[in-house]
Structure formats: structure tokens, C-alpha cells
Design a protein around this motif. Structure first.
Motif, PDB file in Angstrom:
ATOM      1  N   PHE A  45       0.816  -1.088   0.071  1.00  0.00           N
ATOM      2  CA  PHE A  45       0.019  -0.046   0.096  1.00  0.00           C
ATOM      3  C   PHE A  45       0.946   1.355   0.146  1.00  0.00           C
ATOM      4  O   PHE A  45       1.846   1.226   0.426  1.00  0.00           O
ATOM      5  CB  PHE A  45      -1.031   0.280   1.268  1.00  0.00           C
ATOM      6  CG  PHE A  45      -1.708  -1.134   1.293  1.00  0.00           C
ATOM      7  CD1 PHE A  45      -2.299  -1.851   0.026  1.00  0.00           C
ATOM      8  CD2 PHE A  45      -1.993  -1.751   2.545  1.00  0.00           C
ATOM      9  CE1 PHE A  45      -3.279  -2.919   0.260  1.00  0.00           C
ATOM     10  CE2 PHE A  45      -2.879  -2.868   2.640  1.00  0.00           C
ATOM     11  CZ  PHE A  45      -3.496  -3.486   1.429  1.00  0.00           C
ATOM     12  N   SER A  46       0.359   2.418  -0.632  1.00  0.00           N
ATOM     13  CA  SER A  46       1.008   3.685  -0.547  1.00  0.00           C
ATOM     14  C   SER A  46       0.009   4.713  -0.351  1.00  0.00           C
ATOM     15  O   SER A  46      -1.038   4.743  -0.259  1.00  0.00           O
ATOM     16  CB  SER A  46       1.809   3.612  -1.884  1.00  0.00           C
ATOM     17  OG  SER A  46       0.785   3.853  -3.022  1.00  0.00           O
ATOM     18  N   ASN A  47       0.743   5.983  -0.164  1.00  0.00           N
ATOM     19  CA  ASN A  47      -0.223   7.227  -0.102  1.00  0.00           C
ATOM     20  C   ASN A  47       0.882   8.401  -0.566  1.00  0.00           C
ATOM     21  O   ASN A  47       1.975   8.092  -0.584  1.00  0.00           O
ATOM     22  CB  ASN A  47      -0.534   7.751   1.462  1.00  0.00           C
ATOM     23  CG  ASN A  47       0.662   8.127   2.327  1.00  0.00           C
ATOM     24  OD1 ASN A  47       0.928   9.305   2.155  1.00  0.00           O
ATOM     25  ND2 ASN A  47       1.495   7.160   2.764  1.00  0.00           N
ATOM     26  N   THR A  48       0.202   9.459  -0.947  1.00  0.00           N
ATOM     27  CA  THR A  48       0.890  10.660  -1.678  1.00  0.00           C
ATOM     28  C   THR A  48       0.696  11.818  -0.595  1.00  0.00           C
ATOM     29  O   THR A  48       1.526  12.716  -0.574  1.00  0.00           O
ATOM     30  CB  THR A  48       0.312  11.064  -2.724  1.00  0.00           C
ATOM     31  OG1 THR A  48      -1.219  11.474  -2.585  1.00  0.00           O
ATOM     32  CG2 THR A  48       0.386  10.031  -3.949  1.00  0.00           C
ATOM     33  N   TRP A  49      -0.149  11.722   0.477  1.00  0.00           N
ATOM     34  CA  TRP A  49      -0.255  12.575   1.451  1.00  0.00           C
ATOM     35  C   TRP A  49       1.284  12.830   2.033  1.00  0.00           C
ATOM     36  O   TRP A  49       1.215  14.146   2.611  1.00  0.00           O
ATOM     37  CB  TRP A  49      -1.443  12.301   2.550  1.00  0.00           C
ATOM     38  CG  TRP A  49      -1.922  13.388   3.444  1.00  0.00           C
ATOM     39  CD1 TRP A  49      -2.609  14.335   3.254  1.00  0.00           C
ATOM     40  CD2 TRP A  49      -1.260  13.505   5.061  1.00  0.00           C
ATOM     41  NE1 TRP A  49      -2.766  15.101   4.338  1.00  0.00           N
ATOM     42  CE2 TRP A  49      -1.829  14.607   5.456  1.00  0.00           C
ATOM     43  CE3 TRP A  49      -0.412  12.670   5.635  1.00  0.00           C
ATOM     44  CZ2 TRP A  49      -1.699  14.823   6.661  1.00  0.00           C
ATOM     45  CZ3 TRP A  49      -0.342  13.294   7.011  1.00  0.00           C
ATOM     46  CH2 TRP A  49      -0.803  14.452   7.476  1.00  0.00           C
ATOM     47  N   VAL A  50       1.579  12.004   2.754  1.00  0.00           N
ATOM     48  CA  VAL A  50       2.842  12.252   3.589  1.00  0.00           C
ATOM     49  C   VAL A  50       3.798  13.038   2.770  1.00  0.00           C
ATOM     50  O   VAL A  50       4.399  14.011   3.310  1.00  0.00           O
ATOM     51  CB  VAL A  50       3.476  10.901   4.071  1.00  0.00           C
ATOM     52  CG1 VAL A  50       4.880  11.257   4.667  1.00  0.00           C
ATOM     53  CG2 VAL A  50       2.539  10.430   5.159  1.00  0.00           C
ATOM     54  N   GLN A  51       3.940  12.697   1.575  1.00  0.00           N
ATOM     55  CA  GLN A  51       5.220  13.493   0.699  1.00  0.00           C
ATOM     56  C   GLN A  51       4.846  15.018   0.601  1.00  0.00           C
ATOM     57  O   GLN A  51       5.596  15.674   0.628  1.00  0.00           O
ATOM     58  CB  GLN A  51       5.400  12.618  -0.688  1.00  0.00           C
ATOM     59  CG  GLN A  51       6.518  13.061  -1.473  1.00  0.00           C
ATOM     60  CD  GLN A  51       6.620  12.677  -2.628  1.00  0.00           C
ATOM     61  OE1 GLN A  51       5.894  11.467  -2.984  1.00  0.00           O
ATOM     62  NE2 GLN A  51       7.510  12.621  -3.536  1.00  0.00           N
ATOM     63  N   LYS A  52       3.628  15.216   0.462  1.00  0.00           N
ATOM     64  CA  LYS A  52       3.171  16.584   0.281  1.00  0.00           C
ATOM     65  C   LYS A  52       3.299  17.612   1.421  1.00  0.00           C
ATOM     66  O   LYS A  52       3.321  18.791   1.315  1.00  0.00           O
ATOM     67  CB  LYS A  52       1.624  16.436  -0.092  1.00  0.00           C
ATOM     68  CG  LYS A  52       1.458  15.979  -1.568  1.00  0.00           C
ATOM     69  CD  LYS A  52      -0.144  15.940  -1.766  1.00  0.00           C
ATOM     70  CE  LYS A  52      -0.453  15.194  -3.275  1.00  0.00           C
ATOM     71  NZ  LYS A  52      -1.829  15.044  -3.285  1.00  0.00           N
ATOM     72  N   GLN A  53       3.355  16.774   2.929  1.00  0.00           N
ATOM     73  CA  GLN A  53       3.467  17.559   4.008  1.00  0.00           C
ATOM     74  C   GLN A  53       4.861  18.054   4.121  1.00  0.00           C
ATOM     75  O   GLN A  53       4.884  19.138   4.869  1.00  0.00           O
ATOM     76  CB  GLN A  53       2.997  16.748   5.137  1.00  0.00           C
ATOM     77  CG  GLN A  53       1.690  16.053   5.019  1.00  0.00           C
ATOM     78  CD  GLN A  53       0.639  16.847   4.589  1.00  0.00           C
ATOM     79  OE1 GLN A  53       0.495  18.113   5.216  1.00  0.00           O
ATOM     80  NE2 GLN A  53      -0.087  16.706   3.405  1.00  0.00           N
ATOM     81  N   GLU A  93      -0.564  17.668  12.575  1.00  0.00           N
ATOM     82  CA  GLU A  93      -1.283  17.613  11.399  1.00  0.00           C
ATOM     83  C   GLU A  93      -2.260  16.584  11.667  1.00  0.00           C
ATOM     84  O   GLU A  93      -2.162  15.735  12.614  1.00  0.00           O
ATOM     85  CB  GLU A  93      -0.220  17.068  10.296  1.00  0.00           C
ATOM     86  CG  GLU A  93       0.817  18.202  10.182  1.00  0.00           C
ATOM     87  CD  GLU A  93       0.460  19.627   9.227  1.00  0.00           C
ATOM     88  OE1 GLU A  93      -0.770  19.680   8.911  1.00  0.00           O
ATOM     89  OE2 GLU A  93       0.908  20.629   9.548  1.00  0.00           O
ATOM     90  N   ILE A  94      -3.098  16.645  10.940  1.00  0.00           N
ATOM     91  CA  ILE A  94      -4.333  15.619  10.833  1.00  0.00           C
ATOM     92  C   ILE A  94      -4.631  14.948   9.564  1.00  0.00           C
ATOM     93  O   ILE A  94      -4.855  15.739   8.461  1.00  0.00           O
ATOM     94  CB  ILE A  94      -5.880  16.265  11.187  1.00  0.00           C
ATOM     95  CG1 ILE A  94      -5.499  16.835  12.679  1.00  0.00           C
ATOM     96  CG2 ILE A  94      -6.874  15.151  11.487  1.00  0.00           C
ATOM     97  CD1 ILE A  94      -6.660  17.422  13.530  1.00  0.00           C
ATOM     98  N   ALA A  95      -4.368  13.769   9.259  1.00  0.00           N
ATOM     99  CA  ALA A  95      -4.672  13.061   8.051  1.00  0.00           C
ATOM    100  C   ALA A  95      -5.949  13.395   7.545  1.00  0.00           C
ATOM    101  O   ALA A  95      -6.948  13.223   8.463  1.00  0.00           O
ATOM    102  CB  ALA A  95      -4.178  11.739   8.056  1.00  0.00           C
ATOM    103  N   SER A 149      -0.638   2.945   5.054  1.00  0.00           N
ATOM    104  CA  SER A 149       0.627   3.323   4.554  1.00  0.00           C
ATOM    105  C   SER A 149       1.273   4.379   5.292  1.00  0.00           C
ATOM    106  O   SER A 149       2.298   4.603   5.581  1.00  0.00           O
ATOM    107  CB  SER A 149       0.377   3.885   3.249  1.00  0.00           C
ATOM    108  OG  SER A 149       1.660   4.468   2.560  1.00  0.00           O
ATOM    109  N   ILE A 150       0.147   5.285   5.846  1.00  0.00           N
ATOM    110  CA  ILE A 150       0.754   6.637   6.719  1.00  0.00           C
ATOM    111  C   ILE A 150       1.200   5.930   7.957  1.00  0.00           C
ATOM    112  O   ILE A 150       2.190   6.381   8.268  1.00  0.00           O
ATOM    113  CB  ILE A 150      -0.578   7.550   6.915  1.00  0.00           C
ATOM    114  CG1 ILE A 150      -1.084   7.984   5.515  1.00  0.00           C
ATOM    115  CG2 ILE A 150      -0.023   8.668   7.807  1.00  0.00           C
ATOM    116  CD1 ILE A 150      -1.945   9.051   5.450  1.00  0.00           C
ATOM    117  N   ILE A 151       0.556   5.101   8.595  1.00  0.00           N
ATOM    118  CA  ILE A 151       0.780   4.695  10.055  1.00  0.00           C
ATOM    119  C   ILE A 151       2.272   3.946   9.794  1.00  0.00           C
ATOM    120  O   ILE A 151       3.125   3.855  10.519  1.00  0.00           O
ATOM    121  CB  ILE A 151      -0.155   3.848  10.559  1.00  0.00           C
ATOM    122  CG1 ILE A 151      -1.379   4.452  11.012  1.00  0.00           C
ATOM    123  CG2 ILE A 151       0.436   2.712  11.668  1.00  0.00           C
ATOM    124  CD1 ILE A 151      -2.428   3.769  11.323  1.00  0.00           C
ATOM    125  N   GLY A 152       2.443   3.356   8.738  1.00  0.00           N
ATOM    126  CA  GLY A 152       3.807   2.200   8.234  1.00  0.00           C
ATOM    127  C   GLY A 152       4.674   3.263   8.072  1.00  0.00           C
ATOM    128  O   GLY A 152       6.010   2.756   8.269  1.00  0.00           O
TER     129      GLY A 152
END
Length: 357
Positions: free
Chosen positions: A171-179, A243-245, A256-259
Motif C-alpha cells: 500500500f502507498s499514499n501521497t499525503w505524507v510526501q506533500k506535507q 497535523e491531521i490526515a 501506509s501513513i501509519i507504516g
């Protein structure tokens, strides 16, 4: 082969939606052509999200019609048979099972967490129904002990929570990178819970301490707007920035964010499970025995119980620091605990498929 799934589905609670996602994935991995119909509070959402059929969980006439054509019922997972959050859960879920049993359909209780069950009538109902199911599996020793205490004689299998079978590394996410975080971050899962103890202030104090010691703080709302509200409330108590996801992020994104975090401080069971399958250490804050049970399975600490006033912010930070002091070893030990459970989690679906064939 056509099965019906009954659980707390369609309420947009990430934990229960992750259970549904996991069960569907596991069933299809063993039998790709299986037909699945979910009893959902939001059938349109369930069909769109999981590519299965779904009907309204409250439409008794439609459920009878569906069960007549189905090959069996899967009840679970999750904490369905309990009366601590209301009196409707046990009558509803045992009622669905009774419909299947009346139509002579096999019933598979799938990795449920049982209890707390406080009312004598609910204990009797649970005992009567559980003694007649085809296959009975629970996700922790406390659940098995509870069923045995109230008189269940049926064989009880101890199996992992179905979410343990998910492959977190896919799994992946783009949110963390954007922060553009400049520091490692600690993820946080909180929920509202009735208590005379100001546990939210204790959590806020601990998160301030962790922020000052070099970590960014990221809240992960697990139950939509409910947990988003609680996250904002605790963030507002903090002196430091957090921050709040997005509360409406997909299950895979939240895993993914928790990971990607250094560690999770969590109340929600499935936030702890997301952390475990990512091999991310966690410190739990308990509101229910299921939190203590899962933390014990993973040998991760519980910093305090939100209805007890015998812990403080320093207890949370102390346990976080103890885990992170030698993170390599902590992660290795967690992996050793979790990996066998990840392998075993998919076997529950295999058992169901085999007994239906």
C-alpha cells in the motif's frame, strides 16, 4: 458458491471496513469466482468500494430472500456480540444468524471479538446461537474464555483478526510526501469515550512532550468525522503544532501513513493492527479489553486506560521512548510476533471455503 457477509459494514468506520476488505480479499484468494453479498448500512458505497453485491442490512424481507439462495452466512469479524455500546447489537447479529439457521444454511462466525456481555438475557441468547453455528472462531483468548464461561460447548477456534492478513507493504499514499515533514513523525489514533478522567488532556500533554523531543505529530482519524472531531479537539489542547490526515482517506492509505511513522500512539484497535502489520511499534491507550488483548498478543505496552486516573502524560512518553531507544530490536521483536499471525489470518477463509465446497 455464494456467501452472505454480516457485520458492522457500511458505517464508514475504517476498522470495520478494513475487516470487510480483508475477508473479501482472503475469500477471493482461495476461490476467485466466489459470489459475495454484504449486508450493509450503505449498500451503494459497499458495492462501489469492494466490487461485491450489497443489500440494506435492515431489510429483513430481502435478507430472507437472499439467504434462501445463498450457500452460507459469514458473521464477522469485529466486536459484534457485545452490549456495552447499546442493546441492539446482540439481538441484531444473532437474529441474522437465526435467519440462516432457520433456512438450514451453514453459519461461520469469523474471527470475532466477543463481549463485554453484561445482561443475563444477552448471555443466554449468545450461548444458544453460538452452540448451533457450523464454525466458531474468535480473535483472542479472552473472547474464547467468555464464551466458555457463558456455557458455549461448541468447538471454538482461536484465529487472528482478518486484517492481520493484509500485506501492508503493497500500500502507498501521497499525503505524507506533500506535507514535507522535516522530522520523523509519530502517528496518533484517538476516539471519544465517556470517562470522568480527562484522558484527552493527558494525551495532548504527551504529544507536546514528543513534539519537543524531535517528532512531528500526525493524527489518523479511523472513524470518519467522529475521530476527526476528537483529533481536532486534542490537537487544539496541544501547545505544539500537529497535523491531521484526511478522515476520508482509503484504508490502504491509512495503513501506509501509519507504516511510514516511527511509532503509533493509538486507541482504536484497527489502528493498532495497521501498525502491527506494518511492523511499526505502538503504545496503546485502552478503553476496552480488546485493546489490552491485542497489545498483549504483540507484546506492545498499554500506557493507561482512559477510564482510570492512575497514569499521566509522562507514562505515555516513557513507553514511547523505551520502544524507540533501540528501534531496530523493537521492530525485529514485533515482526517475530506478528509474522506468524499474518500467515495464519488467511487460513480462516480457507476453512470456510473448504467446508462450503
Amino acid at each position: 458458491m455464494h456467501v452472505v457477509l454480516s457485520g458492522y459494514y457500511g458505517f464508514h468506520n475504517v476498522g470495520d471496513e478494513a475487516i470487510l476488505f480483508s475477508i473479501i480479499q482472503a475469500l477471493k484468494s482461495h476461490k476467485p469466482d466466489i459470489e459475495i453479498t454484504v449486508l450493509s448500512n450503505d449498500p451503494e458505497y459497499t458495492e462501489k468500494t469492494y466490487s461485491v453485491e450489497a443489500i440494506n442490512r435492515w431489510d429483513v424481507k430481502a435478507i430472507f430472500s437472499l439467504m434462501r439462495k445463498a450457500d452460507g452466512l459469514i458473521s464477522g469479524g469485529g466486536s459484534l456480540l457485545q452490549d456495552i455500546t447499546g442493546m441492539k447489537s446482540i439481538p441484531y447479529y444473532t437474529g441474522i444468524i437465526k435467519i440462516a439457521q432457520t433456512l438450514n444454511k451453514p453459519v461461520f462466525v469469523y474471527a470475532q471479538g466477543m463481549g463485554p456481555i453484561t445482561k443475563p438475557i444477552n448471555k443466554w441468547i449468545t450461548k444458544s446461537i453460538m452452540n448451533k453455528v457450523t464454525y466458531l472462531s474468535v480473535r483472542d483468548e479472552d473472547s474464547r474464555n467468555l464464551l466458555e464461561e457463558i456455557g458455549v460447548k461448541n468447538e471454538i477456534s482461536l484465529v487472528p483478526d482478518p486484517v492481520m492478513g493484509l500485506a501492508a507493504d503493497t500500500f502507498s499514499n501521497t499525503w505524507v510526501q506533500k506535507q514535507n515533514f522535516e522530522r520523523p513523525f509519530i502517528s496518533v489514533s484517538v476516539r471519544d469515550w465517556p470517562s470522568d478522567v480527562d484522558y484527552k488532556a493527558k494525551i495532548a500533554g504527551a504529544l507536546d512532550d514528543l513534539s519537543r523531543s524531535g517528532y512531528d505529530i500526525v493524527f489518523i482519524p479511523m472513524h470518519g468525522e467522529h475521530d476527526d472531531h476528537t483529533s481536532k479537539e486534542i490537537a487544539g489542547m496541544m501547545q505544539e503544532k500537529s497535523e491531521i490526515a484526511p478522515y476520508d482517506a482509503e484504508i490502504q492509505e491509512k495503513i501506509s501513513i501509519i507504516g511510514q511513522s516511527e511509532l503509533l500512539v493509538g486507541m482504536r484497535l484497527h489502528a493498532l493492527i495497521f501498525s502491527a502489520i506494518s511492523h511499526t511499534p505502538f503504545v496503546a491507550l485502552s478503553y476496552d479489553p480488546k485493546i489490552d488483548a491485542f497489545s498483549g498478543i504483540c507484546s506492545q505496552p498499554v500506557a493507561g486506560h482512559v477510564t482510570e486516573d492512575n497514569w499521566g502524560s509522562q507514562d505515555v512518553t516513557r513507553k514511547v521512548n523505551a520502544l524507540l531507544e533501540d528501534k531496530t530490536r523493537t521492530v525485529h521483536d514485533l515482526q517475530q510476533k506478528v509474522s506468524p499471525l499474518q500467515t495464519a489470518a488467511v487460513h480462516t477463509a480457507e476453512t470456510v471455503i473448504r467446508r462450503l465446497s
